[in-house]
Structures are given as C-alpha cells and as structure tokens.
Design a protein around this motif. Structure first.
Motif, PDB file in Angstrom:
ATOM      1  N   ASP A 112       0.880  -1.160   0.000  1.00 24.82           N
ATOM      2  CA  ASP A 112       0.000   0.000   0.000  1.00 24.82           C
ATOM      3  C   ASP A 112       0.912   1.202   0.000  1.00 24.82           C
ATOM      4  OD1 ASP A 112      -1.562   2.254   0.923  1.00 24.82           O
ATOM      5  OD2 ASP A 112      -3.132   0.776   1.374  1.00 24.82           O
ATOM      6  N   GLU A 138      -0.372   4.000   5.562  1.00 26.45           N
ATOM      7  CA  GLU A 138      -1.302   2.924   5.264  1.00 26.45           C
ATOM      8  C   GLU A 138      -0.501   1.695   4.904  1.00 26.45           C
ATOM      9  OE1 GLU A 138      -4.105   4.143   2.352  1.00 26.45           O
ATOM     10  OE2 GLU A 138      -5.225   5.415   3.740  1.00 26.45           O
ATOM     11  N   GLY A 173      -0.550  -2.532   3.616  1.00 22.09           N
ATOM     12  CA  GLY A 173      -1.240  -3.565   2.848  1.00 22.09           C
ATOM     13  C   GLY A 173      -0.226  -4.499   2.272  1.00 22.09           C
ATOM     14  N   VAL A 232      -4.773  -8.706  13.636  1.00 19.63           N
ATOM     15  CA  VAL A 232      -5.070  -8.746  12.209  1.00 19.63           C
ATOM     16  C   VAL A 232      -5.756 -10.075  11.927  1.00 19.63           C
ATOM     17  CG1 VAL A 232      -4.169  -8.675   9.866  1.00 19.63           C
ATOM     18  CG2 VAL A 232      -3.136  -7.258  11.651  1.00 19.63           C
ATOM     19  N   ILE A 263      -2.504  -8.605   5.088  1.00 21.15           N
ATOM     20  CA  ILE A 263      -2.955  -7.357   5.695  1.00 21.15           C
ATOM     21  C   ILE A 263      -3.631  -6.562   4.582  1.00 21.15           C
ATOM     22  CG2 ILE A 263      -2.260  -5.231   6.851  1.00 21.15           C
ATOM     23  CD1 ILE A 263       0.095  -6.681   8.029  1.00 21.15           C
ATOM     24  N   TYR A 292      -5.077  -3.831   2.060  1.00 18.69           N
ATOM     25  CA  TYR A 292      -4.564  -2.504   1.737  1.00 18.69           C
ATOM     26  C   TYR A 292      -5.427  -1.456   2.414  1.00 18.69           C
ATOM     27  CZ  TYR A 292      -8.316  -2.322  -1.745  1.00 18.69           C
ATOM     28  OH  TYR A 292      -9.531  -2.343  -2.360  1.00 18.69           O
ATOM     29  N   ASP A 293      -4.891  -0.297   2.480  1.00 19.47           N
ATOM     30  CA  ASP A 293      -5.515   0.833   3.156  1.00 19.47           C
ATOM     31  C   ASP A 293      -5.681   0.595   4.658  1.00 19.47           C
ATOM     32  OD1 ASP A 293      -5.668   2.216   0.772  1.00 19.47           O
ATOM     33  OD2 ASP A 293      -7.715   1.497   0.348  1.00 19.47           O
ATOM     34  N   THR A 294      -4.944  -0.409   5.214  1.00 21.08           N
ATOM     35  CA  THR A 294      -4.985  -0.607   6.678  1.00 21.08           C
ATOM     36  C   THR A 294      -4.178   0.509   7.325  1.00 21.08           C
ATOM     37  OG1 THR A 294      -5.205  -2.998   6.498  1.00 21.08           O
ATOM     38  CG2 THR A 294      -4.362  -2.113   8.591  1.00 21.08           C
ATOM     39  N   SER A 295      -4.833   1.233   8.191  1.00 24.05           N
ATOM     40  CA  SER A 295      -4.176   2.390   8.799  1.00 24.05           C
ATOM     41  C   SER A 295      -3.044   1.940   9.727  1.00 24.05           C
ATOM     42  CB  SER A 295      -5.196   3.209   9.592  1.00 24.05           C
ATOM     43  OG  SER A 295      -4.547   4.273  10.262  1.00 24.05           O
ATOM     44  N   GLN A 296      -1.886   2.552   9.557  1.00 21.58           N
ATOM     45  CA  GLN A 296      -0.726   2.218  10.426  1.00 21.58           C
ATOM     46  C   GLN A 296      -0.878   2.826  11.809  1.00 21.58           C
ATOM     47  OE1 GLN A 296       3.088   3.198   8.814  1.00 21.58           O
ATOM     48  NE2 GLN A 296       4.205   2.380  10.604  1.00 21.58           N
TER      49      GLN A 296
END
Length: 1138
Positions: free
Chosen positions: A933, A938, A940, A973, A986, A988-992
């Motif tokens: 990502d 973000e 991914g 996760v 994980i 994509y666009d998973t907020s860090q």
C-alpha cells in the motif's frame, strides 16, 4: 593505712589458715623458751626462770592489745613522735574486727594476733640475761614498759622500706638481746655463780630447743603472710636447713675446742642458726642457708665465749650472745646472700651497708631506751632479790635437798650451812658426818624428821645375813650402824653407813596401742629406764588386774638391761634417757586386766611395787556408717560410703573397705582404702553385688587391721525407665526425627536421663548421644538426624555417681514417605516461562504425611537452591502451575527442576522427588512483510513466516500490529490461522496509526504466548511530483494533451494510473474507479503514452463516478517524464469542467 571492709571475697582463706597456725606455733615458742632457760639454771631456780617466760604471755598480750599494736602499725603523726610510733586508731584493737589488713587478704584481727606472739617472745628473751637475781615484780613492770616503748617503735620503723628484715632479726632478736645485756649490767651480776655445776636439767634444754625449732617454722614461715607465692615455703625450708647446719657446726666447735660435744650445745647451736636465718629466711635460697647456719654458729659461739671471758656483764643465759649478736650476724648475712641485691649476686655493697646501718640503729635505740627504763625503775622500786634468796634459789622448793646432792655437789653444803643456823661449813669435809649431824638441824627447820634407831642382828664379825633380806621395810631409817662386839660388850661408837635405798623403778610408761578392736590389745609398750640401772638385771612387763600387779600375766620375755649399752653406742642418743620397748602382739586379749605393770628385777629379787599404766583400749571403730546405692543397674552397686570418725583415731593410718556376705566379713572382697583423715569412700560404679549383703569398714593401724569391722547393710537401687515410644516423623529414608517418650522410675536417686542411638545392645562404643535432661520424660530427636546403622534407641538413667550400664531399648523403624512419578508438561510456549499441570503419585502410606510442598529449584540432588511454589494438602496429587511462571529465580539463576516434598507434623522432607523441567518454546520465525500500500501511513500486503518447530503444541497463530517488540497496545489482524499456516494478508488501506511492529504469537491449549516474535514495520509510500498538463484540445468542455511528471524511485511501484477527478482528494481519502486500479494491478501492462481522450461517452462517467481511468503508464518512463512525443495528438476534446 587504708584498710578495706572485710568481705568473704576479700579474705584469702589459705593465707588466714597459715597465719593463724603460725601464730599458734610462735606462741608455743614462749613455752619452749621457758623449758630452754629453765634447764640451764640451777635446780633451785627452775620454776622462777620458767615463770619469767610464761609471764610475758599475759603481760605483753595486754599491752599489745591496749596500745602496742596501734603504736607499732598505726599511721604516723597522732602521737607527736613522727615516724617512730603510730597513732591510737587501733587501741584495744578497735577498727580491726570487720576490716581487712591492707591487701594482704588477712582480716585485721588475724594480723594483729600474729604480731602479738612476736612481741611476747621478744619480751621473754630478755629474761635470759636477768634470771637468778631480779625481782619478779620489777621484771614484770619492765616487760610492760619495754614492749610499749622499745618494741613497738622498732616495729613501726624497721618493717618498712630500706633494710631487709623478713621475720624480726632486728625487731625481735637484736632488740631483746641488747636490752637484756643493758638491763643485766644495770641490775648487776649474780652474787653466787656456779657455772661449774652445768645445767640442772639437760632434757629440759633439749625439749625447749626442740619446741623453739618447731615454733620457729611459724615464726619465719608465717611472716610471708601468704602461701600462694612460694615465699612461705622458702622461709620454712631455709629455717630447717640453717638450724641443722648450725647445730652440727656448734657440736664440731665444742669437740675441737673443749674436747667433747654436749646435748646442751646441740640445742644452743640450733637456736643460734634459727636466730641468724630469721632476717633473711624469705630472701635467701636453701643452699645459702647452709652457709648462714654454719657462719651463724661460729659467730654466736665466739660471741658467747668473748662475753663470758671478758665478764663485764653477767649475761646469765647468754641472751646477748645468742640473740643480740645472732640478730646482728643475720642482718649482715642477709646483705651478703639475699637474692635481691645481695653482695654475692650483684657485687654491690649497697644492701649490705643498709643491713649494717639498720642493725646498728636497732642496737643504739634498744640500748639507750632500755637503759632509761631500767634506771627509772631503779629509782622507784627494788630490782634485786635479797641475798639469802638469791643464794638458796627462787623456786618454791628451795630447801628440799637430797643427801645424794650433798655428796655429789659440795657447794650445796655451804648453801645449807647458811640456810640452817648452827651448821658449820667445815662439816663439808665429811659428807657422811655432815648428813648425820644435819638431820636435827633440818628437823628444827621443819624439813625432815628425826627417826628412832633400829638394830639388826648380826652373825659374824664381818657379815650380816639380815642385811641381804629381800623386801626389808626401810621405814624412816637412814643409816646402817655397825657395832663391833666382843664377848664383853658391844661398841659404844659404831661405824655408820648411810643407807642408799636403790630405787630402780622405771618411769614414763607409755603404750602405743595399735590394735583397734574392742577388748584386744596390740602395739608397743615403752618406758624410761631408771636413772640407776647398775643393779637391774631385767625388765618384766605384765597385764594386771590392778596397779599393784595383782593377778598379772606376763607379756613376752624379760628384757635384758644390756639394751642400754647398745643404745649408748649411737651418736647423741646417750645424752637422752633410755627408752625400752616391748612389742605386744596384735589381738592380745585384754580380758579383765586393767593395768600394764613393769617390774625391774635384780639378781636378788623382782620388784614388789611396779610402775604401772592404766589400760586404755585403743578401739577405733567407724561410727554411723551409711551407704546409698547410686548405681541404678540391677545386680550392681556404687556410691558414696560415709562414716563418722572414731572417738580416738590417733592410731588409725587408714580405713580398708570390703564387700562381704555378712557383717562379720564372710567371703569378703577388697574394694580399696582411704587415709585416716578421710571418712568417705566412693564404691566404684558397676561393682558386682553377687551374694554380698554388707559393706565393711576396717580401721588399720601400723600394726594390723581390725578384726571386727563396722558394717552397713546394702540396699540396692534399681531404676530403669519403661514404656518407651517413638514415631519417626522424618519422612526421608535413612533419617530420623520425632519425640521419644517414656515412663520415669520412682527412685529419687535418678538425677537425669540420657538417650542414645545405638548399633546394638551389647556394646557402648557404637552409640551416639542424643540428649541428657534432668526432669523431662520426653526427648526430641532433631529432624534430619542420620540413621546410619543405628538400630536402637537406648534410654539410661543417671545418678550423681554414674550412668546406668544396662539401658532400656526401643527398636527403630525408619519412616519413608516420598512422592513418586512426578510429571509436568509445559503448556506455556514462551522461552523461560512455564505453565501447566504438575502430577505425582502419593506414598504407599500417607498416615504420617500432612502436606506436599512444591518448589522450583536449580542445582543437583542434595544441593538445591529452592523457591517455594505451593503447599498441597495430603489427598491431592496434582498442582496447576499458572502460565507465565518464570523460570528465573530471585537470585538470577535459571530454575531447572520441580521438587515435591512430603511434610509431616514435625518437618518437611530433606530429600524430595524431582522432575526436570522441559521448557517448551514454540514461536514462528523468519517473519517478512512488504508494504504494497503505497500511501503514507497505510499498510497492505502479505505477512510471511516459518511455522514453529514444536508445531504439535500450537493450536493457532495470531498476528498483531503493535507499538513495540513486546506487543504493547496491539491490534489483531484477522482471527488467527492454523498452526501450520505460513502467511496472512494485511488488507490494503490498513491504517498504520502508531503501530511500529508486526508481532506474532503462538497459542497452546493453555494460553497465548506473552513473548511474541516481532518485525519492524516499514511504511512504503510513492508520490509523483512536478505533474504538468497542456490541453491541446481546443474545444470547450474537452481536453486533450500530454501529462508529464517526475516518477517515484520506490521499488514496489510497478506502474502509474491516471484519473480525472472533480477535485484534488484529501490525504487519505478513498479513491474511486476501482476498475481502473484493479485493472492496473491485474494487467501490469506498461503504458508508453497517456493521453486524455476526448469522448462524449465518458462525460457521464465523470459525472457519476468522480474519477475516470484514462490509462496506464510504465513506471519506468525515460527521465521520469512520461507523455506522448511532441506534436503527437493523443487525445480528443473532453468536457472542460474536469
């Protein structure tokens, strides 16, 4: 001086006993001096001379108590005489009864009494220069004044620092000898001196000299005032040696100078040595005291001879020559031979000079002071007795004179001529006539009575048979008158022969009874031979029923008189009266006899009037015999046998102890013996009783042992414990612990109980003592006591005498109760942590087990370092150990074992059952993740890993985003994957957010790991820059032309997608036109050119979707500038509102 208060701790009991004994010895010296002086004077002055010594005991005793001691030993100053005399603090012996004398360890009264005896003997010595002429009253006053004014000041200043005077060389001997000489000179010489007569009583001189020697041991030895430092022993030793050396030297001098030695000389010589050793008795060695004795004898011998020959002063009994000069000589010899400062040791004359100066000061003070006292007395009272009393003698029996004295001592004829008026001195030429004519005069004087004549018959002209008749009664007859008779008539003037009645009776009969049984005699019968033994043919001894010899029975054989001749051959013995001895055998029956009688027998007849001695049966039987058996074993005895001394045990040398079958001594067995002054005997422990029933005590003399003992019945003491119990509460194999209990015996002789662990019942060598206690009947064996090879508990009773030899036993049983089969499976998958269930099998017998104690530990068997985990009640056999239980000990070491102990009511086991801990570790490895990502903050992509090696323990694997490697603030996760999975997406666009790591946990059936495997996140983001667009489509509402930009160098960028949008999206806003994005990802085609295509059909898409995919470009345009070649139309007009 400061005298502390008398307390028990302050008193030196040994010193007190010695000093008081010495005081008694010195006091006895005055009586000895009386005998010594009394034997040297005329027989008519014996009693007066002895009384002059005895009087000193009374007179000086009182002066010493009133003022003398205080003036001699009080502090200076109070009297105004400075250092020469003390104060009045101790007058009448006040301040002494509850005070110590300095630091001597002696009570004040003890010291004062001891010093008093010195003052008494010193005063009595003076009489030796004054006897036979001085009035007793004047002498008594002089003694009182002299003891206060001369003796006390000398004590005060001589016994201090400076010259050495151990026991009174100056204070006693110089002062008394010089004072006697001065007093004798002032009183004047005797008017009638008979030195040719010699001593009146040599035995008195010998006795007196012996008593002086005996008392002198206390005189010198007691002056040490202690017994602990060896000085008293040295003083006694030197006193013995010096006197012996001086006696022998004096005898040799007499032999060399006068041709023969004398018994009187032996005694005088001994006294000379005693005087000379007195100043240095404690300061010289016994070896040098030999020299002092020899030199002292020569010194005093010459002094006596010089004084007598010069004859300026009538020193009657040589008091100055012996004591005055002897004291001076002793002071000089001390300066030469003293260990501390003596001339022979140091070569220095300093001490010798002090000794001479001190002696001369004593001479001057004594001479001047005595002269003043005697002259003053002469002015107020008469000093001398009348001349007639001086001639006749001062004793009460002065006029009782025997005929034998008249014939043997002519000088007495003159004495009697003076005493009895009308008796001519010329009669002394014919002693027989004198005696005959003297009788009427003596009758007139009231001394003798005149007896009528008596006539014996005669048979021939020269022989009278009746004269030889035995046992003729003499009556009051004094002469034989022998008349010559013719046929005409008998003579008118007969020949007169004084009758010499031969009295040859023995005297001083003594029986040294040594048979100690009642009604039995045995020992030595002795007596003094008669003075005249010329006609004695034999001595016969009898047991008799009365003093006259009635019903007598002879003892032994007759003793011949030749024994005296043999005795005279022995050196010096001839000077003493002959003692004859007869041995009386032991066990001689006394019967009804009451007396010993001794008869002398001549060749004519045996005496009819014996000397006799009443029999005193020397029975010495122990009294009040008692015995308590303190041996507590059956068939054995031991303990203290005690008895009271016989009323008379003077002949007992020891007591012999037996054990016997009756009180008469049947089958007796010897136990031992003790000395005569001991009245107890320790019967050894373990003495076999056998058939014996009595203990017997026999007194034994030098002659024989008693035949009739004292006895006591033996009462045996048996005292053993009973009902011993013991339960081993130490649950380890080979170890003991618990409480022993037993029942005590009833005997009062038991003082304690002793317990042992023992190998067997037969020997005492293989045992170990547990404890000894006095009154308790329980004994605790400490836990962890090694059993070793012990098989028994033994309990002994113990008395004051000994411990039993036969104990009561209890057989040991070792209690063993240990857990077994300990098992533990770790279900905590973290390294260094454990968790799970611990199991074990209980002991076969849990009756003694109260709890199980669980520990973590490290080390090896017997050397565990433990950390307590839990206590489990008996009946349970497992323990849940919580997850995350750390294997790290408090001290920093790793715990490697689990230990299971059993615990009784007494103690926990010391040897546990153990289990090695297998720490199960199951974590993933090789984690990798690439963020695909490309937006900032973000995530991914796909997380990849290697599964755990111990996969069987893992139920699932869980992935989290976390802000640290420890997994803090984590977010899971997905829901977890199976244990064999190796990847997880994980989206994509998973907020860090704030997450910095990917962490992965394995989970067992017990719990998820607490220590994850972590991977640091790397956020991948790719942004183009310098985007430009030139619209070459000139229609309104349509665009077309090249778009250019600077591309990203991020490796993960595979291409670029171009969109039209109504407005620039905010950061992080979701994009639309999923088709175009997914197409780009799916095809991965390289787009060479991107054109904005004019299309009427796309206008509606713009309006509805807000984005429209225009095309794809390669991520690798040359120069990072992407677009169509210059001049190439790549698009048509599009609505202008985009």
């Amino acid at each position: 001086m400061g005298n502390p208060t008398l307390t028990e701790d302050a008193v030196n009991t040994g010193a007190v006993a010695w000093v008081l004994t010495s005081a008694a010895l010195v006091f006895l010296m005055t009586a000895g001096l009386g005998f010594f002086y009394g034997g040297l004077v005329r027989d008519t002055n014996v009693i007066n001379t002895m009384m002059m010594s005895v009087a000193s005991m009374a007179i000086v005793c009182l002066t010493w108590v009133v003022f003398g001691f205080s003036w001699a030993f009080g502090d200076n100053g109070a009297t105004g005489f400075g250092m020469f005399v003390g104060n009045f603090d101790y007058s009448l012996w006040t301040n002494l009864d509850m005070k110590m004398w300095g630091d001597s360890g002696l009570p004040g009264l003890c010291f004062a009494a001891f010093q008093m005896t010195f003052a008494i003997i010193a005063s009595a010595i003076i009489s030796g220069s004054l006897v036979e002429r001085m009035r007793f009253s004047a002498y008594s006053v002089m003694l009182a004044l002299w003891s206060l004014l001369i003796y006390a000041p000398l004590c005060h200043w001589v016994w201090g620092p400076g010259a050495l005077d151990f026991a009174g060389g100056t204070v006693v001997h110089i002062s008394s000898g010089v004072s006697g000489l001065v007093a004798g000179a002032i009183v004047g010489p005797r008017r009638h001196v008979e030195k040719e007569l010699g001593p009146a009583n040599a035995p008195f001189v010998i006795l007196g000299g012996s008593l002086l020697w005996f008392g002198w041991l206390g005189f010198n030895g007691g002056s040490a005032l202690s017994v602990s430092d060896g000085v008293a022993a040295r003083a006694v030793a030197t006193t013995f040696v010096a006197a012996a050396s001086s006696m022998l030297t004096w005898l040799v001098l007499e032999r060399l100078l006068k041709g023969k030695s004398s018994s009187v000389g032996a005694s005088v010589g001994a006294v000379a040595g005693l005087v000379c050793i007195t100043p240095g008795a404690g300061f010289v060695t016994p070896g040098w005291s030999i020299a002092i004795g020899a030199l002292g004898a020569a010194w005093c011998y010459v002094s006596v001879e010089v004084v007598n020959k010069v004859n300026l002063v009538d020193d009657t009994l040589d008091a100055f020559g012996l004591h005055g000069m002897g004291g001076i000589g002793g002071a000089i010899f001390t300066g030469i031979f003293a260990l501390d400062g003596g001339l022979i040791y140091t070569g220095n004359f300093k001490l010798l000079g002090k000794q001479i100066a001190g002696a001369m000061a004593g001479v001057a003070f004594s001479a001047i002071g005595t002269a003043i006292i005697v002259v003053a007395l002469k002015l107020v009272m008469k000093l001398r007795i009348p001349e007639d009393q001086e001639v006749s003698g001062l004793s009460e029996s002065a006029l009782i004179v025997s005929v034998s004295q008249l014939t043997s001592r002519p000088a007495l004829v003159d004495d009697l001529a003076r005493v009895v008026p009308g008796t001519a001195a010329s009669f002394s030429e014919d002693a027989t006539v004198f005696a005959t004519l003297l009788k009427p005069q003596l009758l007139a004087a009231g001394q003798l009575e005149l007896v009528p004549p008596f006539c014996w018959n005669y048979h021939s002209w020269n022989h009278c048979d009746d004269c030889a008749a035995r046992d003729s009664v003499l009556g009051n007859y004094t002469h034989y008158l022998i008349y010559a008779a013719s046929s005409l008539a008998e003579q008118s003037f007969p020949f007169a022969l004084l009758i010499e009645d031969t009295d040859a009776s023995v005297s001083s009969i003594h029986f040294d009874g040594q048979d100690l049984d009642f009604y039995d005699l045995g020992g030595e019968l002795s007596w003094l031979a008669p003075n005249d033994t010329e006609r004695v043919d034999a001595y016969l001894a009898y047991l008799a029923s009365g003093a006259s010899g009635l019903g007598r029975s002879q003892l032994g054989e007759a003793l011949p008189p030749e024994a005296r001749e043999e005795a005279q051959k022995l050196p010096f013995i001839a000077l003493l009266p002959l003692v004859l001895k007869l041995h009386v055998p032991a066990n001689t029956p006394r019967g009804n006899f009451t007396h010993f009688t001794v008869f002398t027998r001549s060749v004519l007849v045996e005496q009819t009037t014996p000397a006799f001695l009443a029999i005193q049966d020397e029975a010495s039987r122990a009294n009040n015999v008692s015995f308590v058996d303190d041996d507590l074993d059956e068939g054995e005895i031991g303990g203290n046998l005690t008895w009271l001394a016989p009323e008379d045990f003077s002949e007992v040398v020891d007591y012999v102890i037996y054990i016997a079958e009756d009180r008469f001594g049947a089958n007796r067995s010897l136990l031992g013996n003790v000395s005569f002054d001991t009245f107890s005997f320790l019967v050894p422990e373990n003495t076999p009783l056998l058939d014996h029933s009595h203990l017997l005590i026999y007194a034994r003399s030098t002659l024989e042992e008693q035949s009739t003992p004292a006895s006591v019945v033996i009462i045996e003491t048996v005292a053993s414990v009973s009902n011993i119990t013991f339960v081993d509460l130490d649950l380890d194999a080979g170890e003991l612990g618990g409480r022993i209990t037993f029942k005590a015996p009833a005997s009062e002789r038991v003082v304690s109980y002793v317990t042992y662990l023992a190998l067997s019942l037969q020997t005492a060598s293989g045992r170990w003592e547990i404890e000894e206690m006095s009154h308790r009947v329980t004994i605790d064996i400490p836990a962890d006591t090694a059993l070793l090879n012990f098989s028994y508990i033994l309990v002994y009773t113990k008395s004051l005498l000994a411990e039993q030899s036969t104990p009561v036993a209890f057989t040991l049983e070792d209690s063993i109760a240990s857990a077994s089969g300990v098992a533990f499976y770790d279900r905590d998958l973290d390294e260094g942590d454990v968790g799970g269930d611990l199991y074990w099998f209980p002991p076969s017998d849990t009756s003694l087990v109260d709890f199980y104690e669980i520990y973590f530990a490290n080390g090896t068997a017997g050397h565990w370092t433990k950390q307590h985990q839990s206590t489990v009640a008996v009946g349970h056999q497992s323990l849940h150990i919580p997850a995350d239980t750390s294997l790290m000990s408090a001290s920093g070491g790793m715990l490697t074992h689990l230990l299971v102990y059993t615990r009784s009511s007494l103690v926990e086991q010391s040897t546990p059952s153990s289990h090695f801990i297998a720490d199960e570790y199951a974590s993933v490895s090789n984690i990798s993740f690439t963020d695909l990502d490309l937006d900032a903050s973000e995530l991914g992509g796909v997380v990849l890993w290697s599964p755990p090696t111990r996969i069987a323990l893992v139920e699932s694997i869980h992935l989290y985003l976390a802000d640290s490697t420890e997994g803090n603030f984590r977010s899971q996760v997905g829901d977890g994957v199976q244990a064999n999975a190796s990847s997880l997406d994980i989206l994509y666009d998973t907020s860090q957010e704030n997450f910095s790591h990917v962490v992965m946990y394995t989970r067992s059936s017990l719990k998820e790991q607490t220590t994850p495997v972590a991977l640091t996140l790397s956020d991948t983001f790719a942004i183009v820059s310098n985007v430009s667009f030139v619209d070459y489509d000139l229609d309104l509402g349509e665009i077309g032309g090249p778009i250019t930009w600077d591309g990203s160098d991020v490796a993960e960028v595979t291409g670029y997608a171009v969109y039209l949008a109504r407005a620039a999206p905010a950061f992080g806003e979701a994009r639309f036109c999923a088709y175009a994005w997914e197409s780009l990802r799916a095809t991965g085609a390289v787009i060479e050119n991107a054109e904005i295509l004019g299309s009427d059909s796309m206008a509606g898409e713009w309006a509805s979707g807000g984005l429209c995919h225009l095309g794809k470009l390669s991520a690798h345009c040359p120069g990072q500038r992407c677009g169509p070649p210059h001049g190439h139309e790549s698009f048509r007009g599009t609505p202008s509102e985009h």
